[in-house]
Design a protein around this motif. Structure first.
Motif, PDB file in Angstrom:
ATOM      1  N   GLU A 137       0.848  -1.193   0.000  1.00 19.91           N
ATOM      2  CA  GLU A 137       0.000   0.000   0.000  1.00 19.91           C
ATOM      3  C   GLU A 137       0.880   1.238   0.000  1.00 19.91           C
ATOM      4  OE1 GLU A 137      -2.453  -0.294   3.412  1.00 19.91           O
ATOM      5  OE2 GLU A 137      -3.805  -1.769   2.512  1.00 19.91           O
ATOM      6  N   VAL A 138       0.403   2.267  -0.698  1.00 22.32           N
ATOM      7  CA  VAL A 138       1.135   3.528  -0.743  1.00 22.32           C
ATOM      8  C   VAL A 138       0.164   4.638  -0.366  1.00 22.32           C
ATOM      9  CG1 VAL A 138       2.545   5.065  -2.139  1.00 22.32           C
ATOM     10  CG2 VAL A 138       2.533   2.612  -2.640  1.00 22.32           C
ATOM     11  N   MET A 139       0.537   5.424   0.646  1.00 18.61           N
ATOM     12  CA  MET A 139      -0.307   6.552   1.050  1.00 18.61           C
ATOM     13  C   MET A 139       0.062   7.777   0.224  1.00 18.61           C
ATOM     14  SD  MET A 139      -2.152   5.209   3.441  1.00 18.61           S
ATOM     15  CE  MET A 139      -2.959   6.640   4.169  1.00 18.61           C
ATOM     16  N   LYS A 140      -0.866   8.718   0.177  1.00 18.97           N
ATOM     17  CA  LYS A 140      -0.607   9.967  -0.544  1.00 18.97           C
ATOM     18  C   LYS A 140       0.638  10.651   0.032  1.00 18.97           C
ATOM     19  CE  LYS A 140      -2.846  14.356  -1.662  1.00 18.97           C
ATOM     20  NZ  LYS A 140      -2.274  14.427  -3.012  1.00 18.97           N
ATOM     21  N   GLY A 141       1.523  11.114  -0.861  1.00 18.50           N
ATOM     22  CA  GLY A 141       2.715  11.831  -0.434  1.00 18.50           C
ATOM     23  C   GLY A 141       3.895  10.940  -0.086  1.00 18.50           C
ATOM     24  N   GLU A 142       3.681   9.629  -0.141  1.00 19.44           N
ATOM     25  CA  GLU A 142       4.781   8.724   0.180  1.00 19.44           C
ATOM     26  C   GLU A 142       5.686   8.494  -1.032  1.00 19.44           C
ATOM     27  OE1 GLU A 142       4.050   5.563   3.660  1.00 19.44           O
ATOM     28  OE2 GLU A 142       2.841   5.213   1.876  1.00 19.44           O
ATOM     29  N   VAL A 143       6.932   8.162  -0.739  1.00 23.55           N
ATOM     30  CA  VAL A 143       7.863   7.779  -1.791  1.00 23.55           C
ATOM     31  C   VAL A 143       8.319   6.351  -1.506  1.00 23.55           C
ATOM     32  CG1 VAL A 143      10.063   8.255  -2.906  1.00 23.55           C
ATOM     33  CG2 VAL A 143       8.628  10.143  -2.139  1.00 23.55           C
ATOM     34  N   ILE A 144       8.048   5.482  -2.467  1.00 19.40           N
ATOM     35  CA  ILE A 144       8.327   4.058  -2.295  1.00 19.40           C
ATOM     36  C   ILE A 144       9.384   3.642  -3.300  1.00 19.40           C
ATOM     37  CG2 ILE A 144       7.321   1.739  -2.507  1.00 19.40           C
ATOM     38  CD1 ILE A 144       6.290   3.428  -0.166  1.00 19.40           C
ATOM     39  N   CYS A 145      10.409   2.959  -2.872  1.00 14.27           N
ATOM     40  CA  CYS A 145      11.397   2.437  -3.809  1.00 14.27           C
ATOM     41  C   CYS A 145      11.310   0.917  -3.851  1.00 14.27           C
ATOM     42  CB  CYS A 145      12.815   2.848  -3.410  1.00 14.27           C
ATOM     43  SG  CYS A 145      13.157   4.570  -3.787  1.00 14.27           S
ATOM     44  N   ILE A 146      11.351   0.384  -5.059  1.00 15.74           N
ATOM     45  CA  ILE A 146      11.353  -1.064  -5.234  1.00 15.74           C
ATOM     46  C   ILE A 146      12.732  -1.440  -5.756  1.00 15.74           C
ATOM     47  CG2 ILE A 146      10.303  -3.007  -6.434  1.00 15.74           C
ATOM     48  CD1 ILE A 146       7.781  -1.211  -6.729  1.00 15.74           C
ATOM     49  N   ILE A 147      13.428  -2.283  -5.022  1.00 16.27           N
ATOM     50  CA  ILE A 147      14.750  -2.722  -5.466  1.00 16.27           C
ATOM     51  C   ILE A 147      14.729  -4.234  -5.622  1.00 16.27           C
ATOM     52  CG2 ILE A 147      15.923  -0.791  -4.348  1.00 16.27           C
ATOM     53  CD1 ILE A 147      16.788  -2.768  -2.150  1.00 16.27           C
ATOM     54  N   GLY A 148      15.751  -4.745  -6.288  1.00 13.52           N
ATOM     55  CA  GLY A 148      15.814  -6.187  -6.471  1.00 13.52           C
ATOM     56  C   GLY A 148      16.605  -6.529  -7.713  1.00 13.52           C
ATOM     57  N   PRO A 149      17.020  -7.789  -7.819  1.00 11.38           N
ATOM     58  CA  PRO A 149      17.832  -8.188  -8.968  1.00 11.38           C
ATOM     59  C   PRO A 149      17.034  -8.110 -10.277  1.00 11.38           C
ATOM     60  CG  PRO A 149      17.290 -10.083  -7.579  1.00 11.38           C
ATOM     61  CD  PRO A 149      16.838  -8.879  -6.855  1.00 11.38           C
ATOM     62  N   SER A 150      17.757  -8.060 -11.401  1.00  7.46           N
ATOM     63  CA  SER A 150      17.098  -8.027 -12.705  1.00  7.46           C
ATOM     64  C   SER A 150      16.235  -9.271 -12.861  1.00  7.46           C
ATOM     65  CB  SER A 150      18.140  -7.998 -13.822  1.00  7.46           C
ATOM     66  OG  SER A 150      19.087  -7.007 -13.571  1.00  7.46           O
ATOM     67  N   GLY A 151      15.106  -9.086 -13.512  1.00  8.15           N
ATOM     68  CA  GLY A 151      14.236 -10.230 -13.753  1.00  8.15           C
ATOM     69  C   GLY A 151      13.406 -10.616 -12.550  1.00  8.15           C
ATOM     70  N   SER A 152      13.349  -9.720 -11.542  1.00  5.79           N
ATOM     71  CA  SER A 152      12.552 -10.072 -10.372  1.00  5.79           C
ATOM     72  C   SER A 152      11.124  -9.549 -10.503  1.00  5.79           C
ATOM     73  CB  SER A 152      13.195  -9.526  -9.103  1.00  5.79           C
ATOM     74  OG  SER A 152      13.289  -8.118  -9.182  1.00  5.79           O
ATOM     75  N   GLY A 153      10.785  -8.998 -11.672  1.00  9.36           N
ATOM     76  CA  GLY A 153       9.407  -8.574 -11.914  1.00  9.36           C
ATOM     77  C   GLY A 153       9.119  -7.137 -11.532  1.00  9.36           C
ATOM     78  N   LYS A 154      10.180  -6.347 -11.273  1.00 11.91           N
ATOM     79  CA  LYS A 154       9.960  -4.966 -10.846  1.00 11.91           C
ATOM     80  C   LYS A 154       9.260  -4.136 -11.920  1.00 11.91           C
ATOM     81  CE  LYS A 154      14.344  -3.976 -10.297  1.00 11.91           C
ATOM     82  NZ  LYS A 154      15.035  -5.115 -10.873  1.00 11.91           N
ATOM     83  N   SER A 155       9.747  -4.257 -13.162  1.00 10.56           N
ATOM     84  CA  SER A 155       9.165  -3.454 -14.241  1.00 10.56           C
ATOM     85  C   SER A 155       7.716  -3.862 -14.510  1.00 10.56           C
ATOM     86  CB  SER A 155       9.986  -3.600 -15.520  1.00 10.56           C
ATOM     87  OG  SER A 155      11.073  -2.719 -15.489  1.00 10.56           O
ATOM     88  N   THR A 156       7.469  -5.176 -14.488  1.00  9.39           N
ATOM     89  CA  THR A 156       6.103  -5.661 -14.694  1.00  9.39           C
ATOM     90  C   THR A 156       5.193  -5.111 -13.608  1.00  9.39           C
ATOM     91  OG1 THR A 156       7.075  -7.690 -15.538  1.00  9.39           O
ATOM     92  CG2 THR A 156       4.732  -7.734 -15.049  1.00  9.39           C
ATOM     93  N   LEU A 157       5.704  -5.123 -12.379  1.00  8.33           N
ATOM     94  CA  LEU A 157       4.926  -4.644 -11.245  1.00  8.33           C
ATOM     95  C   LEU A 157       4.522  -3.186 -11.429  1.00  8.33           C
ATOM     96  CD1 LEU A 157       3.891  -5.043  -8.357  1.00  8.33           C
ATOM     97  CD2 LEU A 157       6.166  -4.484  -7.529  1.00  8.33           C
ATOM     98  N   ILE A 158       5.499  -2.355 -11.770  1.00 12.91           N
ATOM     99  CA  ILE A 158       5.207  -0.921 -11.858  1.00 12.91           C
ATOM    100  C   ILE A 158       4.313  -0.628 -13.058  1.00 12.91           C
ATOM    101  CG2 ILE A 158       7.175  -0.086 -13.203  1.00 12.91           C
ATOM    102  CD1 ILE A 158       7.486   2.111 -11.049  1.00 12.91           C
TER     103      ILE A 158
END
Lengths: 249, 282
Positions: free
Chosen positions: A32-53
């Motif tokens: 969950e992300v609240m208004k005004g929050e900054v969330i960073c997603i990190i992880g190795p390549s191919g961990s689905g980060k781009s698909t997620l975003i």
């Protein structure tokens, strides 16, 4: 459904699953992300980060689970995708500026043709955005003549021109020269300080530590752990997080 | 678009980018034309000397009939331009239909394209000549369809299919990032296509489109088979009118050849130049 109010999560993912053919890239992601929050997603390549975003603004349809943005279900086939995308800005690794239009035109196109706003008002806003990303004098330059960092800043301004409530950044510095990474990060930092809700996929650990309210570490389609930058970067609990951080730090 | 990284300085062996082998660019120069003209001039008097005294020399015959032959050539050009215009407009639509989100629509467009692209042009011409009535009646109005109009339609059919293929290929060659960026800015599919994708395609479509035009121009002589008064038909008639002299056969057809060459070669030169320029830029 009750109308969304700012005290509820602006973005909420519940058990999101996504497969491409046989390979499952997202295996039950929730956050969950609240208004005004900054969330960073990190992880190795191919961990689905781009698909997620990409799933958050419906660029990638998900197989099951639920994603809501300001209370609106993204995965609902009946959802007005265009209305959703007007609220969500996105910046890509490869900038994806429109090469046949100048920097200023790139910024003005969507407000004029999508939001049907008045041209002169949009132009004034676009020029202000150009100044904001420190590209005065480049208004009439075509993307091909700009450096990577400059193109990326135009891309950020292009998204901001839609006055989004939420900004998604998909590895926006990954294709840049080391010396131009900084200028893009400065722009994003300013945005975050102004209270823009941001979700970033990034490899810049120092930057994540500085601006993130929370960091999510993903690996093989699941969120391995999450917490404050200090918790994740300095005192990781999971072995996979430790192994990853040892490699990148 | 590209990463601007300086080449690393190292004394270790490095993998250099693959460079395509250098192919020499061949093109005609002015002296080629002189050689050609000299060959014709040397050949003409020799052939003329064999002919009887009251007969015109070969050059004389060609000059005498040149206005008629060039009118025929003009007719070839008219057919080619009209066929190209008609085929391009319909082909553009067909190419875009192939990209339609409605599956059955894109399938139909695809099938139509493949059918006309893989049919011999002469067969399509016959098809148009014999299947299209010589006039259409809409209520009281009668629209005549003379043979040359039918020929235009006959040539427009393969043009249409080839243009459709050029359009589809160009649209699909645009990187998916452009679609994603447009999607994320909430452009509709139609807006994306017309304002973002197609403007970028024009440059890529121009060289193959010009190439196609020069092919169509050369193909218009096929219309002689169905009796249109174009250049090749007229050349045959001129030959008959001059009594079917065998020594005239080669020069007369060489003249037709020359007309087409002079028209089409610059188009091809220009196409190659455009191709090279666009390759450098994008």
């Amino acid at each position: 459904m009750a109308a969304w109010t700012p005290d509820q999560p602006m973005v909420r993912l519940r058990d999101v699953h996504k497969s491409f053919g046989q390979s499952e890239v997202l295996k039950g992601i929730s956050f969950e992300v609240m208004k005004g929050e900054v969330i960073c997603i990190i992880g190795p390549s191919g961990s689905g980060k781009s698909t997620l975003i990409r799933s958050i603004n419906a660029l990638v349809p998900i197989n099951s689970g639920s994603i809501t943005v300001e209370g609106q279900e993204v995965n609902d086939p009946a959802v007005d995708k265009l209305a959703l995308r007007r609220k969500v800005g996105m910046v890509f690794q490869q900038y994806n500026l429109f090469p046949h239009r100048t920097a200023l035109q790139n910024i003005m196109m969507a407000p004029i043709h999508v939001l049907k706003q008045d041209r002169s008002e949009v132009e004034a806003r676009a020029r202000a955005l150009i100044r904001k990303v420190r590209l005065e004098g480049k208004e009439d330059t075509y993307p091909g003549e700009l450096s990577g960092g400059q193109q990326q800043r135009v891309a950020i301004a292009r998204s901001l021109a839609m006055r989004p409530d939420l900004m998604l950044f998909d590895e926006v510095t990954a294709a840049l020269d080391p010396e131009t990474v900084k200028e893009v990060l400065v722009t994003i930092r300013e945005l975050a300080r102004e209270g823009m809700t941001c979700i970033l996929v990034t490899h810049e650990m120092g930057f994540a530590r500085e601006i993130a309210n929370r960091i999510y570490f993903t690996d093989q389609g699941v969120i391995v752990e999450h917490g404050s930058p200090q918790e994740i970067l300095d005192h990781p609990r999971e072995a996979r997080t430790k192994a990853f951080l040892e490699q990148v730090l | 678009m590209r990463k601007e990284r300086a080449a690393p300085v190292t004394d270790l062996p490095v993998l250099l980018p693959v460079r395509s082998p250098c192919v020499p660019v061949l093109s005609l120069r002015a002296w080629h034309g002189l050689v050609l003209a000299a060959a014709v001039l040397m050949f003409a008097p020799a052939a003329g000397a064999q002919a009887g005294s009251e007969e015109l020399s070969i050059i004389g015959v060609i000059i005498k009939w040149m206005p008629l032959l060039l009118t025929g050539f003009g007719f070839n050009l008219l057919i080619s331009v009209l066929a190209m215009a008609l085929g391009t407009i319909v082909g553009l639509g067909l190419g875009l239909l192939q990209l339609s989100e409605f599956r059955w629509l894109s399938r139909c467009a695809w099938a139509l394209t493949q059918f006309f692209r893989n049919a011999p042009w002469l067969v399509l011409l016959f098809f148009a000549m014999y299947l299209i009535p010589y006039e259409f009646r809409i209520g009281e109005v009668t629209i005549p369809f003379p043979d040359w109009v039918k020929a235009v339609i006959g040539f427009a059919l393969p043009v249409m299919a080839n243009v459709a293929e050029i359009v589809r290929g160009a649209v699909q060659s645009i990187s998916s990032g452009q679609w994603e960026a447009a999607d994320s800015l909430a452009f509709t599919r139609r807006q994306t296509l017309w304002m973002i994708i197609l403007p970028q395609c024009v440059k890529r479509m121009l060289p193959p489109w010009m190439n196609l035009y020069s092919l169509v121009t050369m193909a218009t002589v096929l219309a002689s088979v169905v009796g249109i008064n174009e250049m090749l038909t007229l050349t045959a008639q001129v030959h008959n009118a001059e009594g079917g002299r065998t020594d005239l056969l080669a020069p007369l057809y060489a003249f037709a050849l020359l007309c087409f060459f002079i028209y089409c070669y610059p188009i091809n030169l220009w196409t190659v130049r455009l191709e090279r320029r666009f390759n450098v830029k994008s």
